[in-house]
Design a protein around this motif. Structure first.
Motif, PDB file in Angstrom:
ATOM      1  N   ILE A  41      -4.903  45.180 -23.757  1.00  0.00           N
ATOM      2  CA  ILE A  41      -5.302  43.698 -23.806  1.00  0.00           C
ATOM      3  C   ILE A  41      -4.456  42.864 -24.692  1.00  0.00           C
ATOM      4  CG2 ILE A  41      -7.068  43.820 -25.274  1.00  0.00           C
ATOM      5  CD1 ILE A  41      -7.165  41.684 -22.069  1.00  0.00           C
ATOM      6  N   THR A  42      -3.963  43.467 -25.404  1.00  0.00           N
ATOM      7  CA  THR A  42      -3.007  42.695 -26.532  1.00  0.00           C
ATOM      8  C   THR A  42      -1.621  42.539 -26.074  1.00  0.00           C
ATOM      9  OG1 THR A  42      -2.427  44.413 -28.026  1.00  0.00           O
ATOM     10  CG2 THR A  42      -4.438  43.520 -28.428  1.00  0.00           C
ATOM     11  N   PRO A  56      -4.079  39.521 -20.452  1.00  0.00           N
ATOM     12  CA  PRO A  56      -5.388  38.668 -20.560  1.00  0.00           C
ATOM     13  C   PRO A  56      -5.461  37.740 -19.261  1.00  0.00           C
ATOM     14  CG  PRO A  56      -4.191  38.621 -22.740  1.00  0.00           C
ATOM     15  CD  PRO A  56      -3.414  39.476 -21.566  1.00  0.00           C
ATOM     16  N   LEU A  57      -4.119  37.025 -18.795  1.00  0.00           N
ATOM     17  CA  LEU A  57      -4.119  36.279 -17.815  1.00  0.00           C
ATOM     18  C   LEU A  57      -4.715  37.039 -16.341  1.00  0.00           C
ATOM     19  CD1 LEU A  57      -1.456  33.736 -17.170  1.00  0.00           C
ATOM     20  CD2 LEU A  57      -3.574  33.312 -17.174  1.00  0.00           C
ATOM     21  N   ARG A  73      -8.370  37.747 -16.901  1.00  0.00           N
ATOM     22  CA  ARG A  73      -9.258  36.352 -16.845  1.00  0.00           C
ATOM     23  C   ARG A  73      -9.419  36.049 -15.118  1.00  0.00           C
ATOM     24  NH1 ARG A  73     -11.156  31.547 -19.407  1.00  0.00           N
ATOM     25  NH2 ARG A  73     -13.053  31.177 -17.711  1.00  0.00           N
ATOM     26  N   GLU A  78     -12.067  38.621 -13.775  1.00  0.00           N
ATOM     27  CA  GLU A  78     -13.179  38.446 -14.243  1.00  0.00           C
ATOM     28  C   GLU A  78     -13.746  37.270 -13.444  1.00  0.00           C
ATOM     29  OE1 GLU A  78     -14.024  38.689 -18.395  1.00  0.00           O
ATOM     30  OE2 GLU A  78     -15.372  37.277 -18.219  1.00  0.00           O
ATOM     31  N   ASP A  79     -12.896  36.029 -13.380  1.00  0.00           N
ATOM     32  CA  ASP A  79     -13.346  34.608 -12.700  1.00  0.00           C
ATOM     33  C   ASP A  79     -13.873  35.229 -11.206  1.00  0.00           C
ATOM     34  OD1 ASP A  79     -13.026  33.352 -14.774  1.00  0.00           O
ATOM     35  OD2 ASP A  79     -11.534  32.342 -14.079  1.00  0.00           O
ATOM     36  N   LEU A  99     -17.029  37.589 -11.336  1.00  0.00           N
ATOM     37  CA  LEU A  99     -18.562  36.558 -11.638  1.00  0.00           C
ATOM     38  C   LEU A  99     -18.626  35.710 -10.466  1.00  0.00           C
ATOM     39  CD1 LEU A  99     -19.144  37.725 -14.245  1.00  0.00           C
ATOM     40  CD2 LEU A  99     -18.599  35.492 -15.188  1.00  0.00           C
ATOM     41  N   LEU A 136     -17.422  42.987 -14.823  1.00  0.00           N
ATOM     42  CA  LEU A 136     -16.097  43.803 -15.087  1.00  0.00           C
ATOM     43  C   LEU A 136     -16.409  44.566 -16.417  1.00  0.00           C
ATOM     44  CD1 LEU A 136     -13.823  43.221 -13.111  1.00  0.00           C
ATOM     45  CD2 LEU A 136     -12.681  41.667 -14.938  1.00  0.00           C
ATOM     46  N   ILE A 193     -13.901  46.705 -18.924  1.00  0.00           N
ATOM     47  CA  ILE A 193     -12.288  46.645 -19.121  1.00  0.00           C
ATOM     48  C   ILE A 193     -12.228  47.820 -19.837  1.00  0.00           C
ATOM     49  CG2 ILE A 193     -10.332  45.590 -20.110  1.00  0.00           C
ATOM     50  CD1 ILE A 193     -12.109  42.873 -19.351  1.00  0.00           C
ATOM     51  N   ILE A 222     -10.286  34.699 -23.026  1.00  0.00           N
ATOM     52  CA  ILE A 222      -9.176  36.017 -23.366  1.00  0.00           C
ATOM     53  C   ILE A 222      -7.875  35.668 -23.448  1.00  0.00           C
ATOM     54  CG2 ILE A 222      -9.271  36.733 -20.931  1.00  0.00           C
ATOM     55  CD1 ILE A 222      -9.468  39.150 -24.069  1.00  0.00           C
ATOM     56  N   THR A 223      -7.368  34.499 -22.639  1.00  0.00           N
ATOM     57  CA  THR A 223      -6.044  34.208 -22.526  1.00  0.00           C
ATOM     58  C   THR A 223      -5.605  33.602 -23.876  1.00  0.00           C
ATOM     59  OG1 THR A 223      -6.583  31.815 -21.491  1.00  0.00           O
ATOM     60  CG2 THR A 223      -6.054  33.870 -20.213  1.00  0.00           C
ATOM     61  N   PRO A 258      -7.587  38.514 -27.820  1.00  0.00           N
ATOM     62  CA  PRO A 258      -7.225  39.921 -27.331  1.00  0.00           C
ATOM     63  C   PRO A 258      -7.301  40.859 -28.426  1.00  0.00           C
ATOM     64  CG  PRO A 258      -5.690  38.534 -26.105  1.00  0.00           C
ATOM     65  CD  PRO A 258      -6.481  37.428 -27.101  1.00  0.00           C
ATOM     66  N   ILE A 261     -17.362  42.117 -21.400  1.00  0.00           N
ATOM     67  CA  ILE A 261     -16.634  40.789 -21.714  1.00  0.00           C
ATOM     68  C   ILE A 261     -16.940  39.506 -21.103  1.00  0.00           C
ATOM     69  CG2 ILE A 261     -14.625  39.591 -22.779  1.00  0.00           C
ATOM     70  CD1 ILE A 261     -13.700  42.658 -22.806  1.00  0.00           C
ATOM     71  N   PHE A 262     -17.331  38.447 -21.474  1.00  0.00           N
ATOM     72  CA  PHE A 262     -17.356  37.415 -20.800  1.00  0.00           C
ATOM     73  C   PHE A 262     -16.707  35.970 -21.607  1.00  0.00           C
ATOM     74  CE2 PHE A 262     -21.236  39.975 -20.421  1.00  0.00           C
ATOM     75  CZ  PHE A 262     -21.244  39.570 -18.864  1.00  0.00           C
ATOM     76  N   ASN A 263     -15.990  35.194 -20.713  1.00  0.00           N
ATOM     77  CA  ASN A 263     -15.472  34.184 -21.165  1.00  0.00           C
ATOM     78  C   ASN A 263     -16.294  32.795 -20.891  1.00  0.00           C
ATOM     79  OD1 ASN A 263     -12.504  35.159 -21.881  1.00  0.00           O
ATOM     80  ND2 ASN A 263     -12.994  35.829 -19.474  1.00  0.00           N
ATOM     81  N   ASP A 281     -15.226  29.670 -22.050  1.00  0.00           N
ATOM     82  CA  ASP A 281     -14.470  28.523 -22.190  1.00  0.00           C
ATOM     83  C   ASP A 281     -15.015  27.505 -23.214  1.00  0.00           C
ATOM     84  OD1 ASP A 281     -12.436  29.130 -20.686  1.00  0.00           O
ATOM     85  OD2 ASP A 281     -13.835  28.604 -18.809  1.00  0.00           O
TER      86      ASP A 281
END
Lengths: 344, 344
Positions: free
Chosen positions: A69-70, A75-76, A79, A82-83, A86, A92, A94, B69-70, B75, B94-96, B98
């Motif tokens: 993830i680093t 990350p994109l 994301r 995940e979007d 959800l 998810l 990971i 995460i972006t 990360p 993991i949850f974003n 914003d």
DNA sequence: TGCCAAATATGAACCGATCCATAATGTCAT
DNA sequence: ATGACATTATGGATCGGTTCATATTTGGCA
């Protein structure tokens, strides 16, 4: 924690009815329904996920297996996945494998124990046959490969058109008048790297420019190799007027090399890069890039996976979604003709 | 999928015995144990996670709630948390959010339904009282806050010493001979930003330099504001010889501004930045930074959380772990005395 | 009004583990 | 040999949902 029994008692109905209200399996009407909904609200009832998936044998959970993830590419993608997950009521999990196939195998064991409904994977490059992927599919767990496809595996996938992206880059350089275009590629063990060189050759051959091996350098997708090989190429006898870098990190390295060589970009040498880079919009010259739709890749891959889980795809053939990269023309190729043509 | 019953039948023992072998709750000895282990291997038995957590009321899953995460800060933190979790037999969801408090609330509902054993959160800044955090804790779900602590909440936390980090930066600038040091901060609504300005003032007052409001600009932690405010400050009458940027993105902006102003760094103006930045090792001058131990923060936060889950912490007082940032002296502050002292 | 079919609600069985009260076995002293 | 006690294995109850066969209600029609 309130249970479905508490809700049923409070609403004066049976547990089955509550279940029906929650899941909409059977329509529950009028006052009964209202009483149930009120009870659910009053008790702040959340159906217990473990109980639910024990009986229904679906966990509403997806596994996502990536290298790291680093690494700024992921990350994109995560994301996006995940979007999508959800939005469709999934969650998810990971896992980072650092591109170690052994870790992948371990992770697959966990995924199995957790009864994930499906798996997204940007598979590690490997010469071994991907038996763990095959086993997972054989167990009936749908799989979608992102970005990379293991050889000889009929599996759903979402990919970027690497050949096309590279060709777009190089066509643009050609359109700017360049004829001597260098390329710094990645390891030929990576399909991705091969494809990008292939795209480079396609663009050249379209306009009849012969392929010149002296203009090719093999990098490793890291900034350092972009830096060293750009210097090497610019100091060689076949001095290019433009450079195509097969990934973003090497593009940063190239920029640094050019600064140190005292060359002006794009006047002395133009640069186009595969893959956008964080910070590319801060430093001058801004780099011309084809950017990969990483977010889209995660999003669409997840949608595809969930369609499979829901049984909405009956085709026996593996589905392959090919996304087009986007050419972003910026300063590093713009506003100047190459030296050999106009004297820049 | 094989179940515990299949294993029991195959080994000729009861399901309870198989369970005991798996969990080591009760020691099972000699030939019995061997037969069970063999059956497990033969059937490739993985205990069903849903059944297990239904009965045992522990999911061996942690929730991790972050802004996005972006955002390059997260990360590393996520990776640290995941490595720790996996090592201790847990898994991360993991949850974003914003940084939307409403999303946080929604996510907390999901976490509850999934019966997570604990939650890691880099909480969104909010003026409202964090009732969802409080509720979660009241339910008995351990919570660890990372990086930011909501006001008035006695909760375990892992933080970076922002005051100290900023002070380290500014002390270093002072040690290099600077007396007129500008600061570009973040929004004062963020505790983080406040602390970094506080550290700046601490370092100044230690050596008796008076605080000069004319040297302060309030940014928003984005590159653009670093760019604009650096220009503003450098063109103002109180021209600083050095600049302290309260975060990495603004540092990138500052670098760009200085290049455009035709100033040399560090000769004309020195720069020190809070927070490392990807790509900082590519462009010249390399930035002097204090880097945040994001990986450590994730790792130690997760260890702390799991200790709590395991009941290994009896103290009623919230635990607070404060991590020290690391000063990395690079080119942007090095190798030159300030103009006003030596004439650069 | 009475009867039957359709529509809707009920509740018990079940998913696959854990865990505990109980049974079975083993050990030792008398 | 026997009783007392410790040790170990057993099996059934349980967790909280889903699901389906069955019971109940509703409504239409003669």
């Amino acid at each position: 924690m309130a249970t479905i029994k508490n809700v049923a008692r409070r609403a004066g109905v049976s547990v089955g009815t509550v279940s029906n209200v929650i899941n909409g399996t059977v329509a529950v009407k009028g006052p009964l329904r209202e009483r149930v909904e009120e009870a659910i609200r009053d008790l702040v009832f959340h159906p217990n996920h473990a109980a639910r998936s024990l009986k229904s044998r679906r966990s509403h959970t997806l596994g996502m297996v990536i290298a790291d993830i680093t690494n700024p590419f992921f990350p994109l993608m995560v994301r996006g996945a995940e979007d999508a997950a959800l939005k469709l009521g999934y969650l998810l999990n990971i896992f980072n494998t650092d591109d170690h196939v052994e870790r992948e195998r371990t992770v697959f064991g966990m995924l199995r124990a957790r009864c994930v409904d499906g798996v997204l994977i940007a598979a590690a490059p490997s010469s071994d046959p991907p038996t763990h992927l095959r086993d997972m599919m054989a167990t009936g767990v749908p799989l979608v490969c992102l970005d990379r496809i293991p050889a000889d595996l009929p599996v759903d996938s979402v990919l970027v058109d690497n050949v096309m992206g590279a060709a777009m880059c190089v066509r643009h350089l050609i359109a700017m008048g360049h004829r001597t275009i260098g390329v710094i590629s990645g390891s030929p063990r990576l399909q991705t790297a091969q494809d990008r060189v292939a795209g480079y050759r396609v663009a050249l051959s379209e306009v009849g420019i012969p392929f010149n091996p002296a203009l090719v350098r093999e990098g490793d997708f890291r900034a350092e190799s972009g830096y060293l090989l750009t210097k090497d190429l610019c100091l060689s006898s076949t001095f290019p007027t433009a450079l195509f870098l097969a990934n973003g990190m090497m593009g940063m390295g190239a920029l640094k090399a050019i600064q140190e060589l005292g060359l002006r970009c794009p006047q002395d040498i133009a640069i186009a890069v595969f893959d956008d880079v964080p910070g590319a919009d801060i430093f001058r010259p801004h780099l011309t890039v084809v950017s990969q739709p990483a977010y889209q890749m995660g999003y669409q891959g997840t949608e595809l996976l969930i369609q499979h889980i829901a049984g909405k795809i009956e085709s026996k053939e593996p589905v392959r979604i090919v996304l087009q990269p986007e050419l972003k023309i910026r300063e590093s190729t713009n506003g100047a003709r190459p030296r050999t043509t106009t004297g820049g």
